[in-house]
Design an enzyme around this catalytic site. Sequence first.
Site, PDB file in Angstrom:
ATOM      1  N   ASP A   1       0.804  -1.149  -0.070  1.00 19.80           N
ATOM      2  CA  ASP A   1      -0.058   0.019  -0.018  1.00 19.80           C
ATOM      3  C   ASP A   1       0.773   1.673   0.158  1.00 19.80           C
ATOM      4  OD1 ASP A   1       0.935  -0.318   2.555  1.00 19.80           O
ATOM      5  OD2 ASP A   1      -0.931  -0.548   3.520  1.00 19.80           O
TER       6      ASP A   1
ATOM      7  N   ASN B   1      -7.285  -2.096  14.504  1.00 17.38           N
ATOM      8  CA  ASN B   1      -8.571  -2.684  14.196  1.00 17.38           C
ATOM      9  C   ASN B   1      -8.808  -3.812  13.169  1.00 17.38           C
ATOM     10  OD1 ASN B   1      -7.819  -1.513  11.790  1.00 17.38           O
ATOM     11  ND2 ASN B   1      -9.008   0.029  11.739  1.00 17.38           N
TER      12      ASN B   1
ATOM     13  N   HIS C   1      -7.053  -3.927  10.340  1.00 19.69           N
ATOM     14  CA  HIS C   1      -6.775  -3.751   8.844  1.00 19.69           C
ATOM     15  C   HIS C   1      -5.486  -4.410   8.195  1.00 19.69           C
ATOM     16  CE1 HIS C   1      -4.750   0.214   9.587  1.00 19.69           C
ATOM     17  NE2 HIS C   1      -3.751  -0.518   9.158  1.00 19.69           N
TER      18      HIS C   1
ATOM     19  N   GLU D   1      -9.760  -1.675   5.535  1.00 20.89           N
ATOM     20  CA  GLU D   1     -10.397  -1.037   6.530  1.00 20.89           C
ATOM     21  C   GLU D   1     -11.528  -1.926   6.888  1.00 20.89           C
ATOM     22  OE1 GLU D   1      -8.685   0.621   8.827  1.00 20.89           O
ATOM     23  OE2 GLU D   1      -7.777   2.413   7.963  1.00 20.89           O
TER      24      GLU D   1
HETATM   25  C1  GLP Z   1      -0.463   0.867   8.489  1.00 27.30           C
HETATM   26  C2  GLP Z   1      -0.010  -0.007   7.366  1.00 27.30           C
HETATM   27  C3  GLP Z   1      -0.431  -1.600   7.556  1.00 27.30           C
HETATM   28  C4  GLP Z   1       0.408  -1.671   8.998  1.00 27.30           C
HETATM   29  C5  GLP Z   1      -0.274  -1.119   9.973  1.00 27.30           C
HETATM   30  C6  GLP Z   1       0.284  -1.358  11.183  1.00 27.30           C
HETATM   31  O1  GLP Z   1      -1.666   1.503   8.704  1.00 27.30           O
HETATM   32  N1  GLP Z   1      -0.638   0.424   6.093  1.00 27.30           N
HETATM   33  O2  GLP Z   1       0.333  -2.410   6.536  1.00 27.30           O
HETATM   34  O3  GLP Z   1       0.031  -3.249   9.207  1.00 27.30           O
HETATM   35  O4  GLP Z   1       0.112   0.333   9.773  1.00 27.30           O
HETATM   36  O5  GLP Z   1       1.231  -0.648  11.858  1.00 27.30           O
HETATM   37  P1  GLP Z   1       2.572  -0.883  12.994  1.00 27.30           P
HETATM   38  O6  GLP Z   1       3.257  -2.131  12.723  1.00 27.30           O
HETATM   39  O7  GLP Z   1       3.249   0.256  12.874  1.00 27.30           O
HETATM   40  O8  GLP Z   1       1.736  -1.099  14.082  1.00 27.30           O
END
Ligand code: GLP
Length: 240
Positions: free
Chosen positions: A67, A136, A138, A143
Amino acid sequence: MKVIVCDNYDEMSLQGAKIFEKQIREKANSILGLATGSTPIGMYQHLIKMHKEEGLDFSKITSFNLDEYYPISQTNDQSYRYFMNEQLFNHINIDKNNTFVPNGEATDADLECKQYDEKIAQYGGIDIQLLGIGRNGHIGFNEPDKKLFASTHKTDLTQDTIDANSRFFDDIKDVPTKALTMGIGSIMKAKTVVLLASGKNKHEVVNAMLDDFITTDIPSTLLKAHPDFILICDKDAYEG
Ligand code: GLP
């Protein structure tokens, strides 16, 4: 679904790196699906170490990232393209021309998304997809919603995700409110899927992963239907 519980973040990162190392040693021209967020950083550090000290060779590897914020300039230090260069690509011998991240600068987002899926298909699909997880549930930027999308698409970020990601920005107003993300179908098509989860704030969502139900309210639960899905979490995420 296979679950690996590790003592701590570093052990989780090493376990993830070992799975990717095996893939790369067995198939030098593997197609890797990569992720951003703070969770995979430790795993990327292990892969960099394996490259520098044990000759792990990325010269024939192709990568597709999950993404990217939209719109965002590729040189913005909060862009996922910038993140990947800094955290991994600049430190290994991958050809940057073979690293793909959805283009947050594209003027036609829908066309960019369509072409992104076509490119993945052209390369024969993703061998192994790395995922982090939003608190959440995702994955990528898919989402929670009634309706999820199969293909790469433009999406609105939820307030929860904007709040969570604001820690990387000077001001919450600077956090992009949209993103381009692989869809659930793009992720499920990967031959193997590896999800890393670390920390107490992921416990609730990890619990939902360990239960048997599937719901679009927690998009990560759809992974339970994948034939080769590995969940690697640390004790904090597993036990809370
Ligand atoms: C972002 C990314 C996800 C990731 C998530 C969790 O929103 N788009 O791919 O898994 O954050 O991030 P973190 O690893 O910093 O908790």
